[in-house]
Design a protein around this motif. Sequence first.
Motif, PDB file in Angstrom:
ATOM      1  N   UNK A  43     -23.477   6.514 -30.103  1.00 39.63           N
ATOM      2  CA  UNK A  43     -23.154   5.439 -29.170  1.00 39.63           C
ATOM      3  C   UNK A  43     -21.932   4.650 -29.646  1.00 39.63           C
ATOM      4  N   UNK A  44     -21.810   4.491 -30.942  1.00 40.00           N
ATOM      5  CA  UNK A  44     -20.632   3.816 -31.490  1.00 40.00           C
ATOM      6  C   UNK A  44     -19.366   4.618 -31.208  1.00 40.00           C
ATOM      7  N   UNK A  45     -19.433   5.933 -31.309  1.00 43.75           N
ATOM      8  CA  UNK A  45     -18.263   6.763 -31.022  1.00 43.75           C
ATOM      9  C   UNK A  45     -17.886   6.659 -29.539  1.00 43.75           C
ATOM     10  N   UNK A  46     -18.888   6.582 -28.657  1.00 39.32           N
ATOM     11  CA  UNK A  46     -18.615   6.381 -27.235  1.00 39.32           C
ATOM     12  C   UNK A  46     -17.945   5.031 -27.017  1.00 39.32           C
ATOM     13  N   UNK A  47     -18.437   4.000 -27.695  1.00 38.77           N
ATOM     14  CA  UNK A  47     -17.866   2.657 -27.572  1.00 38.77           C
ATOM     15  C   UNK A  47     -16.401   2.663 -28.013  1.00 38.77           C
ATOM     16  N   UNK A  48     -16.089   3.407 -29.036  1.00 36.95           N
ATOM     17  CA  UNK A  48     -14.689   3.505 -29.475  1.00 36.95           C
ATOM     18  C   UNK A  48     -13.827   4.152 -28.386  1.00 36.95           C
ATOM     19  N   UNK A  49     -14.393   5.098 -27.646  1.00 35.36           N
ATOM     20  CA  UNK A  49     -13.644   5.727 -26.550  1.00 35.36           C
ATOM     21  C   UNK A  49     -13.310   4.701 -25.475  1.00 35.36           C
ATOM     22  N   UNK A  50     -14.263   3.814 -25.142  1.00 34.79           N
ATOM     23  CA  UNK A  50     -13.969   2.760 -24.165  1.00 34.79           C
ATOM     24  C   UNK A  50     -12.786   1.915 -24.655  1.00 34.79           C
ATOM     25  N   UNK A  86     -25.228  -3.421 -21.425  1.00 33.36           N
ATOM     26  CA  UNK A  86     -24.392  -4.463 -20.830  1.00 33.36           C
ATOM     27  C   UNK A  86     -25.055  -5.042 -19.587  1.00 33.36           C
ATOM     28  N   UNK A  87     -24.956  -6.354 -19.440  1.00 33.03           N
ATOM     29  CA  UNK A  87     -25.522  -7.005 -18.250  1.00 33.03           C
ATOM     30  C   UNK A  87     -24.775  -6.579 -16.994  1.00 33.03           C
ATOM     31  N   UNK A  88     -23.467  -6.452 -17.087  1.00 31.25           N
ATOM     32  CA  UNK A  88     -22.643  -5.987 -15.972  1.00 31.25           C
ATOM     33  C   UNK A  88     -21.643  -4.973 -16.506  1.00 31.25           C
ATOM     34  N   UNK A  89     -21.154  -4.135 -15.608  1.00 28.19           N
ATOM     35  CA  UNK A  89     -20.166  -3.120 -15.965  1.00 28.19           C
ATOM     36  C   UNK A  89     -18.919  -3.307 -15.111  1.00 28.19           C
ATOM     37  N   UNK A  90     -17.766  -2.822 -15.566  1.00 30.32           N
ATOM     38  CA  UNK A  90     -16.546  -2.928 -14.761  1.00 30.32           C
ATOM     39  C   UNK A  90     -16.703  -2.213 -13.422  1.00 30.32           C
ATOM     40  N   UNK A  91     -15.880  -2.580 -12.432  1.00 31.22           N
ATOM     41  CA  UNK A  91     -15.906  -1.878 -11.142  1.00 31.22           C
ATOM     42  C   UNK A  91     -15.717  -0.373 -11.332  1.00 31.22           C
ATOM     43  N   UNK A  92     -16.362   0.399 -10.501  1.00 30.04           N
ATOM     44  CA  UNK A  92     -16.309   1.863 -10.466  1.00 30.04           C
ATOM     45  C   UNK A  92     -17.183   2.525 -11.534  1.00 30.04           C
ATOM     46  N   UNK A  93     -17.593   1.799 -12.564  1.00 33.58           N
ATOM     47  CA  UNK A  93     -18.375   2.420 -13.613  1.00 33.58           C
ATOM     48  C   UNK A  93     -19.756   2.840 -13.129  1.00 33.58           C
ATOM     49  N   UNK A  94     -20.362   2.030 -12.261  1.00 31.02           N
ATOM     50  CA  UNK A  94     -21.703   2.368 -11.783  1.00 31.02           C
ATOM     51  C   UNK A  94     -21.702   3.714 -11.071  1.00 31.02           C
ATOM     52  N   UNK A  95     -20.683   3.953 -10.237  1.00 31.45           N
ATOM     53  CA  UNK A  95     -20.598   5.238  -9.543  1.00 31.45           C
ATOM     54  C   UNK A  95     -20.390   6.380 -10.526  1.00 31.45           C
ATOM     55  N   UNK A 134      -7.166   1.791 -17.256  1.00 31.34           N
ATOM     56  CA  UNK A 134      -7.037   1.510 -15.822  1.00 31.34           C
ATOM     57  C   UNK A 134      -8.090   0.474 -15.409  1.00 31.34           C
ATOM     58  N   UNK A 135      -8.504  -0.318 -16.333  1.00 30.63           N
ATOM     59  CA  UNK A 135      -9.484  -1.364 -16.096  1.00 30.63           C
ATOM     60  C   UNK A 135     -10.050  -1.800 -17.434  1.00 30.63           C
ATOM     61  N   UNK A 136     -10.841  -2.880 -17.438  1.00 32.07           N
ATOM     62  CA  UNK A 136     -11.381  -3.384 -18.699  1.00 32.07           C
ATOM     63  C   UNK A 136     -12.489  -2.497 -19.243  1.00 32.07           C
ATOM     64  N   UNK A 137     -12.663  -2.539 -20.555  1.00 30.94           N
ATOM     65  CA  UNK A 137     -13.842  -1.921 -21.172  1.00 30.94           C
ATOM     66  C   UNK A 137     -15.042  -2.818 -20.929  1.00 30.94           C
ATOM     67  N   UNK A 138     -16.262  -2.296 -21.039  1.00 30.76           N
ATOM     68  CA  UNK A 138     -17.441  -3.150 -20.851  1.00 30.76           C
ATOM     69  C   UNK A 138     -17.403  -4.353 -21.786  1.00 30.76           C
TER      70      UNK A 138
END
Length: 391
Positions: A43-50, A86-95, A134-138
Amino acid sequence: MESVIDRACAAALYSEGDAGLDTGASLLAADPSSDEELHRRGEEFVRRAWARGWQPADVVRAVRRELEEPAPALVSALITAETGAYATLPPRWADQIAGLPAPAPRNRPDRFTYASALLELYRLLLRLPAIEPVGPAPGKAADAPHRPPAPGEPRMLTRIRALLAKAEATGFPEEAEALTTKAQELMARHSIDEALLAARTHGEGTPGAIRIGVDAPYESAKAVLLDSVASANRCRAVWNSDLGFTTVVGFAPDLEAVELLFTSLLVQGTAAMTKAEAGQRAGGRKRTKTFRQSFLMAYAQRLGSRLAADTARVTAAAGEENRGGGPDGGAGALLPVLAARDVAVTDTAERMFPRTTTTRLRGATDAEGWTRGTEAADRARMGGGTPRLGR
């Protein structure tokens, strides 16, 4: 004292070849108590990708390009777990998250095989390069110049989506042509209405950006098609051939239009290509690859001029309808408003990608494929241009 996780990662993630993976997997397979820490590390490696500009769909696309099953399912499990915090995610992430592959169960088919696949995935995640966000990270505030479209869909886009779905489903070329042409006209009109509204209300909208996958095979022809759709809808497209995606820069309504239309035209073009290819095989020809490449390139090139003509026609009609408006952003200021938005999109794209280059694409070598692709584009009413490549 160095933990099992640290020793396994040191052996597997920072070396080449299978020997390090086997060593790391053996250590992990023999120590069930390390399972939770192993997944937290992922999960930490994924977070670094964001943090390096990647989004969920981008990561899954990269994994699919480079690794075999079950890697996409493994990364899906990591992304689901990491973003769930995360309580909320950036736009488009949910899809994007909703479209992830089904997460892989742990330790299947056995501990060693599972650990080996997971470490191979971690090796890839660590080596993902930094890309333009192309948008903020979580958890981060939105970056205004790169803000993607807000969630929720205007009624006009719902209508456009329905028209394109009908165009894809019909078996009658004339009906598909009429439906697709109507969809592009509505897109152009929607873009104009949004631009004038923003000018009248002194809206603070700024260009945003989205990434769209451009997958093999025949990715160069697909990139040309996407560039054509983007240009006709007042956007700029930059193709990253190494990573398999195009970044499209534009205002929110136009970005939505580009994504919808490109997806639909690709479906229509692929269906037409398959049908034409079947006729070629029935006639005894076997140059399938060159036929397909030439077909799709002709299809993409032809559609560019048609899309641009549709947009120009709608823009001219809108200007005539609203002739005489004032300088307050009314319809009389249509051309200056559109020109200002074009400048804003170009400036944003150049800031995001200060170094781009054009590329010489492989030419069409099958005359019959080119002819059939051009005919298919005429039926779809949609064309061409050379994509820009990011370095």
